[in-house]
Design an enzyme around this catalytic site. Structure first.
Site, mmCIF file in Angstrom:
data_model
loop_
_atom_site.group_PDB
_atom_site.id
_atom_site.type_symbol
_atom_site.label_atom_id
_atom_site.label_comp_id
_atom_site.label_asym_id
_atom_site.label_seq_id
_atom_site.Cartn_x
_atom_site.Cartn_y
_atom_site.Cartn_z
ATOM 1 N N ARG A 38 7.289 -14.671 1.545
ATOM 2 C CA ARG A 38 8.388 -15.049 0.660
ATOM 3 C C ARG A 38 9.562 -14.067 0.704
ATOM 4 O O ARG A 38 10.729 -14.451 0.655
ATOM 5 C CB ARG A 38 7.842 -15.151 -0.767
ATOM 6 C CG ARG A 38 8.826 -15.632 -1.817
ATOM 7 C CD ARG A 38 8.160 -15.628 -3.192
ATOM 8 N NE ARG A 38 8.992 -16.245 -4.207
ATOM 9 C CZ ARG A 38 8.959 -17.534 -4.530
ATOM 10 N NH1 ARG A 38 8.146 -18.339 -3.888
ATOM 11 N NH2 ARG A 38 9.739 -18.008 -5.475
ATOM 12 N N THR A 152 -5.731 16.013 20.389
ATOM 13 C CA THR A 152 -6.589 15.112 19.646
ATOM 14 C C THR A 152 -5.721 13.954 19.174
ATOM 15 O O THR A 152 -4.482 14.071 19.108
ATOM 16 C CB THR A 152 -7.233 15.832 18.444
ATOM 17 O OG1 THR A 152 -8.112 14.933 17.774
ATOM 18 C CG2 THR A 152 -6.186 16.300 17.448
ATOM 19 N N HIS A 201 14.212 4.036 -31.240
ATOM 20 C CA HIS A 201 13.025 3.382 -31.793
ATOM 21 C C HIS A 201 13.313 1.922 -32.124
ATOM 22 O O HIS A 201 12.684 1.339 -33.003
ATOM 23 C CB HIS A 201 12.516 4.114 -33.045
ATOM 24 C CG HIS A 201 12.322 5.580 -32.846
ATOM 25 N ND1 HIS A 201 11.200 6.108 -32.244
ATOM 26 C CD2 HIS A 201 13.131 6.630 -33.123
ATOM 27 C CE1 HIS A 201 11.316 7.425 -32.181
ATOM 28 N NE2 HIS A 201 12.477 7.764 -32.709
ATOM 29 N N GLN A 277 -7.932 19.538 11.777
ATOM 30 C CA GLN A 277 -7.611 18.538 12.797
ATOM 31 C C GLN A 277 -6.414 17.711 12.375
ATOM 32 O O GLN A 277 -5.630 17.267 13.213
ATOM 33 C CB GLN A 277 -8.807 17.611 13.048
ATOM 34 C CG GLN A 277 -8.541 16.603 14.160
ATOM 35 C CD GLN A 277 -9.733 15.713 14.456
ATOM 36 O OE1 GLN A 277 -9.709 14.523 14.189
ATOM 37 N NE2 GLN A 277 -10.788 16.296 15.014
ATOM 38 N N SER A 325 15.250 -22.547 -16.015
ATOM 39 C CA SER A 325 14.035 -23.059 -16.621
ATOM 40 C C SER A 325 13.815 -24.469 -16.112
ATOM 41 O O SER A 325 14.769 -25.230 -15.931
ATOM 42 C CB SER A 325 14.159 -23.063 -18.145
ATOM 43 O OG SER A 325 13.118 -23.814 -18.736
ATOM 44 N N LYS A 331 19.132 -22.346 -20.026
ATOM 45 C CA LYS A 331 18.636 -20.996 -19.775
ATOM 46 C C LYS A 331 19.067 -20.451 -18.416
ATOM 47 O O LYS A 331 19.048 -21.154 -17.411
ATOM 48 C CB LYS A 331 17.107 -20.961 -19.855
ATOM 49 C CG LYS A 331 16.542 -21.138 -21.244
ATOM 50 C CD LYS A 331 15.034 -21.040 -21.214
ATOM 51 C CE LYS A 331 14.582 -19.629 -20.896
ATOM 52 N NZ LYS A 331 13.109 -19.540 -20.813
ATOM 53 N N ASN A 339 11.564 -9.480 -11.589
ATOM 54 C CA ASN A 339 10.990 -9.322 -10.259
ATOM 55 C C ASN A 339 10.954 -7.840 -9.878
ATOM 56 O O ASN A 339 9.966 -7.343 -9.328
ATOM 57 C CB ASN A 339 11.820 -10.116 -9.243
ATOM 58 C CG ASN A 339 11.270 -10.039 -7.835
ATOM 59 O OD1 ASN A 339 11.265 -8.982 -7.215
ATOM 60 N ND2 ASN A 339 10.827 -11.166 -7.305
ATOM 61 N N SER A 370 -6.436 7.653 7.701
ATOM 62 C CA SER A 370 -6.018 6.674 8.698
ATOM 63 C C SER A 370 -5.793 5.306 8.066
ATOM 64 O O SER A 370 -4.755 4.667 8.275
ATOM 65 C CB SER A 370 -7.087 6.575 9.795
ATOM 66 O OG SER A 370 -6.727 5.615 10.758
ATOM 67 N N THR A 371 -6.757 4.859 7.268
ATOM 68 C CA THR A 371 -6.619 3.569 6.586
ATOM 69 C C THR A 371 -5.535 3.629 5.511
ATOM 70 O O THR A 371 -4.731 2.703 5.354
ATOM 71 C CB THR A 371 -7.964 3.157 5.967
ATOM 72 O OG1 THR A 371 -8.915 2.980 7.008
ATOM 73 C CG2 THR A 371 -7.832 1.870 5.181
#
Length: 493
Positions: A38, A152, A201, A277, A325, A331, A339, A370-371
């Protein structure tokens, strides 16, 4: 056991399974999440920096530059110095990285079951093909085994992620965030002198100006941008446990610490001299905390503006061709800000998790990072989408000073603060009869509405110096804004 019409349940299940199969087989695949579906258009600029394909492109980039660095610095004895044409050929592998390259890497990874190894093999394949472009005399085949030399996987990955995040922040996220803050600052200056009833407030409080309140938010956001602009992007290339063990075993006479430092700096990153590492990712946690803080301030802006819209201080007029709406035609819903709120919350949740997870690694290495790092894109994507929505929302607003004036005129009691403060000052200056100013104004104003006439009549009974009484009697809620308009001028954006 209950009975159902024969075949009904099984038919439904079969139909549902068929739908699932058809959706799963659509090519290109249907997006699982909204950022790739989307909202794709709003976040598309991040794809070039934070996608899986971008990660592989940066891996190729790091491998190419490491090979060029080793040969140009003559780190490994016997390795030829590459010609300009040979360096250009290698760098062209990065420049021409495209959908075909992505597919080729995916095919190789199905065999290697290792993403970085697939990148190494890709580059070695291109080197093997170099003679077709550069001729049989090219030196590139002689340096093929310097691809991924002494590295590595995390040497390549940490540098790739640093470059990815640096590019995403500096080239996409920051320009968009700066544009938002500049637009907000412009609104603040435009409305610097528009008086508005403040609410502390949720209750009527000392008046301010609309511009000053917007300037507060712009100032806060701008401060976070300066922190983000100053972020460091760290990197390392020091082997399997950060000791240069393989480097020194292969070429003990080389200054590998110096080679590492200059290479990381060559990439435009800050060298991290001490790691396991993995590069420790602390810089990522710092950056994500700052971006999350920016998000939360922006969330504050979204909820405040939403509230001002609900109070009638803003009218949604421009660019509002949408359906507000499905049943109430009058509206116009403040959907941009709603959003934004949701996406900011999603972004912060991801950024908080990234920051908390990435700073921890078991002993010298585990794979949780890594994940985790594969979710950097969604974290910035939700933030970028929110910024886009807030910008579009602000662009569709007109201030309604008349609505603000009506609120001010209905709340003369807010001037009680001004009167009791003037009484305090007069009492200190030796004017008699100024006892208990707070308590006297409390009795006049608390829990009930007063009019301008009520206030002026009260002031006339106090025995204040003539000039002070005249100043207070001339004051209105709309004029009681202190230095609010002047303060907007201090906004350094």
């Amino acid at each position: 056991m209950s009975q159902t019409e024969p075949g009904t349940s099984s038919t439904h299940a079969s139909h549902a399974a068929g739908i699932r199969r058809r959706l799963a087989e659509v090519d290109p695949p249907i997006a699982l999440g909204p950022l790739d579906g989307r909202y794709r258009k709003a976040v598309a600029p991040l794809v070039d920096h934070l996608s899986e394909a971008a990660l592989n492109r940066e891996r190729v980039h790091v491998e190419v530059e490491w090979l060029i660095h080793l040969t140009s610095q003559q780190v490994v004895p016997g390795a030829p110095v590459l010609s300009e044409a040979e360096r250009a050929y290698l760098r062209d592998v990065v420049e021409t990285f495209d959908a075909g390259t992505v597919a080729e890497l995916a095919e190789t990874e199905r065999v290697t079951v290792h993403d970085v190894k697939a990148v190494e093999y890709l580059l070695k394949t291109r080197i093997a093909q170099a003679s077709e472009v550069l001729g049989e005399g090219t030196a590139l085949p002689a340096v093929s085994e310097l691809v991924h030399f002494a590295c590595t996987s995390e040497d390549v990955n940490n540098l790739s992620y640093s470059l990815m995040v640096q590019g995403a922040v500096q080239q996409v996220w920051l320009p968009t965030a700066r544009a938002l803050v500049a637009e907000l600052a412009a609104m603040a200056r435009e409305h610097a002198g528009v008086p508005m009833l403040a609410r502390t407030h949720g209750q009527p409080a000392t008046p301010t100006t609309l511009g000053k309140e917007l300037a507060v938010l712009a100032h806060r956001l701008g401060r976070q941008l300066r922190r983000i602009e100053g972020a460091e992007y760290l990197g390392k290339i020091n082997g399997a446990t950060g000791t240069y063990g393989a480097h020194l075993a292969a070429v003990p006479e080389a200054d590998w610490v110096g080679v590492s430092r200059t290479f990381v700096a060559h990439l435009g990153l800050t060298w991290n001299p001490l790691t396991t590492q993995i590069e420790s990712h602390d810089w990522q946690a710092e950056l994500y905390a700052d971006v999350a803080r920016f998000n939360r301030i922006l969330h504050n802006l979204a909820t405040d503006v939403w509230t001002y819209i609900s109070m009638g201080y803003f009218i949604q007029v421009r660019g509002q061709g949408t359906v507000g709406s499905s049943t109430m035609p009058h509206k116009v819903n403040p959907i941009r800000f709603e959003n934004a709120e949701a996406n900011l919350e999603m972004s912060c949740a991801l950024l908080d998790t990234l920051g908390a997870t990435l700073v921890t690694s078991r002993l010298q290495r585990d794979l949780t990072d890594s994940t985790t790092q594969r979710n950097i894109g969604p974290a910035f994507g939700h933030s970028l989408l929110a910024i886009d929505n807030v910008r579009r929302g602000l662009a569709g607003l007109d201030a309604d000073p008349a609505a603000m004036t009506r609120d001010l005129d209905a709340n003369w009691e807010v001037l009680g603060e001004a009167v009791q403060s003037a009484m305090r000052a007069a009492g200190v200056a030796g004017v008699p009869g100024m006892d208990e100013p707070y308590e006297r104004l409390k009795e006049l104003t608390r829990g009930r509405r007063i009019t301008g006439e009520d206030l002026r009549a009260f002031v006339a009974t106090l025995g204040l110096p003539e000039d002070v009484a005249a100043r207070l009697s001339a004051m209105t809620p709309a004029s009681y804004t202190g230095a609010a308009e002047e303060l907007v001028g201090l906004l350094d954006l």
